[in-house]
Write an enzyme that holds these catalytic residues in place. Structure first.
Site, PDB file in Angstrom:
ATOM      1  N   ARG A  92       0.820  -1.227   0.000  1.00 51.56           N
ATOM      2  CA  ARG A  92       0.000   0.000   0.000  1.00 51.56           C
ATOM      3  C   ARG A  92       0.852   1.274   0.000  1.00 51.56           C
ATOM      4  NH1 ARG A  92      -2.434  -3.132   3.786  1.00 51.56           N
ATOM      5  NH2 ARG A  92      -4.311  -4.176   3.083  1.00 51.56           N
ATOM      6  N   GLU A 156       8.229  20.012 -24.704  1.00 54.40           N
ATOM      7  CA  GLU A 156       7.607  20.311 -23.402  1.00 54.40           C
ATOM      8  C   GLU A 156       8.217  21.581 -22.799  1.00 54.40           C
ATOM      9  OE1 GLU A 156       5.020  18.655 -22.268  1.00 54.40           O
ATOM     10  OE2 GLU A 156       5.109  16.709 -23.272  1.00 54.40           O
ATOM     11  N   LYS A 198       6.670  23.337 -13.582  1.00 54.51           N
ATOM     12  CA  LYS A 198       5.764  22.199 -13.376  1.00 54.51           C
ATOM     13  C   LYS A 198       5.492  22.009 -11.878  1.00 54.51           C
ATOM     14  CE  LYS A 198       4.076  17.750 -14.291  1.00 54.51           C
ATOM     15  NZ  LYS A 198       4.097  16.490 -14.979  1.00 54.51           N
ATOM     16  N   GLU A 208      -5.404  18.026 -10.338  1.00 52.28           N
ATOM     17  CA  GLU A 208      -5.902  18.498 -11.624  1.00 52.28           C
ATOM     18  C   GLU A 208      -7.363  18.950 -11.566  1.00 52.28           C
ATOM     19  OE1 GLU A 208      -4.051  16.377 -14.830  1.00 52.28           O
ATOM     20  OE2 GLU A 208      -5.586  17.014 -16.234  1.00 52.28           O
ATOM     21  N   ARG A 212      -3.874  22.887 -13.070  1.00 49.29           N
ATOM     22  CA  ARG A 212      -2.931  21.909 -13.613  1.00 49.29           C
ATOM     23  C   ARG A 212      -3.220  21.628 -15.094  1.00 49.29           C
ATOM     24  NH1 ARG A 212      -0.326  16.548 -10.624  1.00 49.29           N
ATOM     25  NH2 ARG A 212       0.882  15.875 -12.409  1.00 49.29           N
ATOM     26  N   ASN A 216      -1.669  20.869 -20.103  1.00 49.43           N
ATOM     27  CA  ASN A 216      -2.133  20.117 -21.281  1.00 49.43           C
ATOM     28  C   ASN A 216      -2.073  20.946 -22.562  1.00 49.43           C
ATOM     29  OD1 ASN A 216      -2.661  17.904 -19.739  1.00 49.43           O
ATOM     30  ND2 ASN A 216      -4.814  18.415 -19.411  1.00 49.43           N
ATOM     31  N   HIS A 219      -1.685  19.472 -25.995  1.00 46.35           N
ATOM     32  CA  HIS A 219      -1.849  18.024 -25.853  1.00 46.35           C
ATOM     33  C   HIS A 219      -3.177  17.489 -26.394  1.00 46.35           C
ATOM     34  CE1 HIS A 219       1.777  18.365 -23.574  1.00 46.35           C
ATOM     35  NE2 HIS A 219       1.808  17.084 -23.295  1.00 46.35           N
ATOM     36  N   HIS A 223      -2.372  14.528 -28.576  1.00 49.76           N
ATOM     37  CA  HIS A 223      -2.825  13.148 -28.353  1.00 49.76           C
ATOM     38  C   HIS A 223      -3.577  12.631 -29.567  1.00 49.76           C
ATOM     39  CE1 HIS A 223      -2.573  13.806 -23.734  1.00 49.76           C
ATOM     40  NE2 HIS A 223      -1.473  13.250 -24.190  1.00 49.76           N
ATOM     41  N   HIS A 236       6.089  11.766 -28.742  1.00 47.82           N
ATOM     42  CA  HIS A 236       5.108  12.585 -28.026  1.00 47.82           C
ATOM     43  C   HIS A 236       5.397  14.077 -28.253  1.00 47.82           C
ATOM     44  CE1 HIS A 236       2.401  13.834 -24.864  1.00 47.82           C
ATOM     45  NE2 HIS A 236       3.396  14.469 -24.254  1.00 47.82           N
TER      46      HIS A 236
HETATM   47  N1  LIG Z   1       3.888  10.803 -14.868  1.00 54.76           N
HETATM   48  C1  LIG Z   1       3.761  11.895 -15.602  1.00 54.76           C
HETATM   49  O1  LIG Z   1       3.348  12.959 -15.131  1.00 54.76           O
HETATM   50  C2  LIG Z   1       4.151  11.827 -17.041  1.00 54.76           C
HETATM   51  C3  LIG Z   1       4.274  13.012 -17.785  1.00 54.76           C
HETATM   52  C4  LIG Z   1       4.705  12.926 -19.105  1.00 54.76           C
HETATM   53  C5  LIG Z   1       4.966  11.692 -19.661  1.00 54.76           C
HETATM   54  N2  LIG Z   1       4.832  10.556 -18.934  1.00 54.76           N
HETATM   55  C6  LIG Z   1       5.111   9.241 -19.501  1.00 54.76           C
HETATM   56  O2  LIG Z   1       6.493   9.172 -19.818  1.00 54.76           O
HETATM   57  C7  LIG Z   1       6.677   8.209 -20.847  1.00 54.76           C
HETATM   58  C8  LIG Z   1       7.647   8.750 -21.863  1.00 54.76           C
HETATM   59  O3  LIG Z   1       8.870   9.015 -21.241  1.00 54.76           O
HETATM   60  P1  LIG Z   1      10.224   9.192 -22.055  1.00 54.76           P
HETATM   61  O4  LIG Z   1      10.007  10.097 -23.197  1.00 54.76           O
HETATM   62  O5  LIG Z   1      11.270   9.504 -21.055  1.00 54.76           O
HETATM   63  O6  LIG Z   1      10.414   7.763 -22.738  1.00 54.76           O
HETATM   64  P2  LIG Z   1      11.180   6.423 -22.321  1.00 54.76           P
HETATM   65  O7  LIG Z   1      11.196   6.225 -20.866  1.00 54.76           O
HETATM   66  O8  LIG Z   1      10.563   5.358 -23.158  1.00 54.76           O
HETATM   67  O9  LIG Z   1      12.681   6.690 -22.832  1.00 54.76           O
HETATM   68  C9  LIG Z   1      12.908   6.891 -24.206  1.00 54.76           C
HETATM   69  C10 LIG Z   1      14.092   6.046 -24.678  1.00 54.76           C
HETATM   70  O10 LIG Z   1      15.300   6.635 -24.234  1.00 54.76           O
HETATM   71  C11 LIG Z   1      16.128   5.663 -23.594  1.00 54.76           C
HETATM   72  N3  LIG Z   1      16.916   6.398 -22.611  1.00 54.76           N
HETATM   73  C12 LIG Z   1      16.513   6.909 -21.440  1.00 54.76           C
HETATM   74  N4  LIG Z   1      17.488   7.641 -20.886  1.00 54.76           N
HETATM   75  C13 LIG Z   1      18.552   7.562 -21.700  1.00 54.76           C
HETATM   76  C14 LIG Z   1      19.861   8.120 -21.680  1.00 54.76           C
HETATM   77  N5  LIG Z   1      20.261   8.948 -20.717  1.00 54.76           N
HETATM   78  N6  LIG Z   1      20.693   7.814 -22.689  1.00 54.76           N
HETATM   79  C15 LIG Z   1      20.292   7.016 -23.713  1.00 54.76           C
HETATM   80  N7  LIG Z   1      19.073   6.484 -23.809  1.00 54.76           N
HETATM   81  C16 LIG Z   1      18.208   6.763 -22.813  1.00 54.76           C
HETATM   82  C17 LIG Z   1      15.164   4.651 -23.049  1.00 54.76           C
HETATM   83  O11 LIG Z   1      15.770   3.391 -22.888  1.00 54.76           O
HETATM   84  C18 LIG Z   1      14.096   4.620 -24.153  1.00 54.76           C
HETATM   85  O12 LIG Z   1      14.507   3.774 -25.194  1.00 54.76           O
HETATM   86  C19 LIG Z   1       5.299   7.897 -21.413  1.00 54.76           C
HETATM   87  O13 LIG Z   1       4.890   6.631 -20.998  1.00 54.76           O
HETATM   88  C20 LIG Z   1       4.411   8.972 -20.801  1.00 54.76           C
HETATM   89  O14 LIG Z   1       3.076   8.519 -20.609  1.00 54.76           O
HETATM   90  C21 LIG Z   1       4.432  10.608 -17.633  1.00 54.76           C
HETATM   91 ZN   LIG Z   2       3.431  15.854 -22.720  1.00 57.69          ZN
END
Ligand SMILES: NC(=O)c1ccc[n+]([C@@H]2O[C@H](COP(=O)([O-])OP(=O)(O)OC[C@H]3O[C@@H](n4cnc5c(N)ncnc54)[C@H](O)[C@@H]3O)[C@@H](O)[C@H]2O)c1
Ligand SMILES: [Zn+2]
Length: 331
Positions: A92, A156, A198, A208, A212, A216, A219, A223, A236
């Site tokens: 939890r 972003e 942020k 949100e 917040r 978006n 977005h 999306h 993205h």
């Molecule tokens: N929680 C939130 O508020 C929030 C906000 C925005 C996005 N997200 C989520 O984040 C995800 C996308 O994140 P992302 O863009 O970081 O993608 P990701 O985590 O898939 O990373 C992208 C690629 O980069 C590689 N990578 C990561 N760090 C590296 C580094 N330093 N050097 C070389 N390669 C590296 C990873 O292995 C992967 O192949 C989505 O699932 C999205 O829904 C969440």
């Molecule tokens: Zn985004």
């Protein structure tokens, strides 16, 4: 430091672990941190699944993770969302630390406490708010990031400039070369400013309920672009870049946005090699996808419109109006 004497389980993806496991392990060792276990998930969005979550829970329990243990996410947004949700749900809720390694995760995903996984009905439908105890950012890891991923994160950053900080937007316009070459000072500065924006917005409206939503910006269309082009075809950030330009254009049509705003956003996106338009064939189908998910087809949507660079407004828009505007293709 609060991690002393507490077991730490590190969750990473295969690529990031391949690059940084040795150095990160050494750093933890030097800081007298006891590493209980390492867990490596396959890289990519498909790891945000119930199967992967369940496997991670099992591995953590098998490793002897206790209630006072700490989960440490080392990776991009995928690792952070999954490991954070595992931390939210194991016993939890156990403490967790996020060490984001992509630009997108540093300025966005790692901040705000949203954790979760995907469902066949849509992205991020299963999750929890579970704030990390710390977010640790080390800029030099961006040097190994694929340039397309770096640009995705920059979309972003541009968004933060538009919604809250005209000065940040102006600095981006004048520092394109430095930022793209990941020379540490300028990029450290923009990461810190973006993360702060942020953090401030989320701090005022964690769940949100209102403000917040400005995060978006770009977005709604973004999306829809990701959905209509097939998830994964565009990053993205690429989809958000076009989404911001379209949202500004829609705002001009409504006479809420100053006429120079769409071009200024488009020019800045273009200077970072981000796309700024989508072909007319896709524009029509975009209308269908706007404000739509498999569970819900809404008539009105909350839509973020820029008034000027640094200032946005949340408006309630008839989905029909957006669809018609897109289908006219008069953009
Ligand atoms: N929680 C939130 O508020 C929030 C906000 C925005 C996005 N997200 C989520 O984040 C995800 C996308 O994140 P992302 O863009 O970081 O993608 P990701 O985590 O898939 O990373 C992208 C690629 O980069 C590689 N990578 C990561 N760090 C590296 C580094 N330093 N050097 C070389 N390669 C590296 C990873 O292995 C992967 O192949 C989505 O699932 C999205 O829904 C969440
Ligand atoms: Zn985004």
């Amino acid at each position: 430091m609060f991690v002393a004497q507490r077991p730490v389980a590190v969750v990473s993806d295969i690529k990031v672990a391949g690059l940084y496991k040795d150095r990160f392990s050494q750093a933890l060792h030097d800081a007298d941190v006891t590493v209980l276990s390492w867990h490596q998930i396959p890289e990519g969005e498909t790891s945000k699944s119930t199967q992967q979550l369940s496997q991670l829970h099992t591995e953590l329990l098998d490793a002897g993770m206790s209630r006072d243990g700490i989960i440490c996410a080392l990776g991009g947004g995928v690792v952070g969302d999954l490991a954070g949700f595992a931390a939210a749900t194991l016993y939890r809720g156990v403490d967790w630390i996020n060490v984001p390694t992509t630009l997108l995760a540093m300025v966005d995903a790692a901040i705000g406490g949203k954790t979760g996984i995907n469902h066949p009905y849509g992205k991020n439908l299963i999750g929890a708010f579970h704030q990390p105890s710390a977010v640790l950012i080390n800029i030099p890891v961006l040097e190994t990031l694929h340039p397309r991923e770096l640009r995705s994160g920059l979309a972003e950053v541009i968004k933060y400039g538009v919604i809250a900080d005209a000065g940040l937007f102006g600095d981006l316009e004048t520092q394109v070369e430095d930022i793209l070459s990941v020379s540490s000072e300028p990029i450290l500065e923009i990461v810190a400013r973006s993360a702060k924006i942020k953090g401030t917005v989320v701090g005022r409206d964690e769940r949100e309920a209102g403000e917040r939503m400005i995060l978006n910006f770009g977005h709604t269309f973004g999306h829809a672009i990701e959905a209509t082009t097939g998830f994964g075809a565009w990053t993205h950030g690429e989809a958000v870049a076009v989404g911001m330009v379209l949202a500004a254009g829609f705002g001009v049509m409504l006479e809420k946005t100053h006429p120079w705003v769409p071009k200024r956003i488009a020019d800045l996106c273009a200077s970072f090699d981000l796309p700024t338009s989508i072909d007319t064939i896709h524009l029509g189908s975009l209308g269908e996808a706007v404000g739509y998910d498999k569970k819900n087809r809404r008539d009105h949507i909350k839509f973020v419109i820029p008034v000027d660079i640094g200032e946005v407004e949340i408006c309630s828009i008839e989905r029909e109006d957006l669809t018609t505007w897109l289908q006219r293709g008069d953009i």
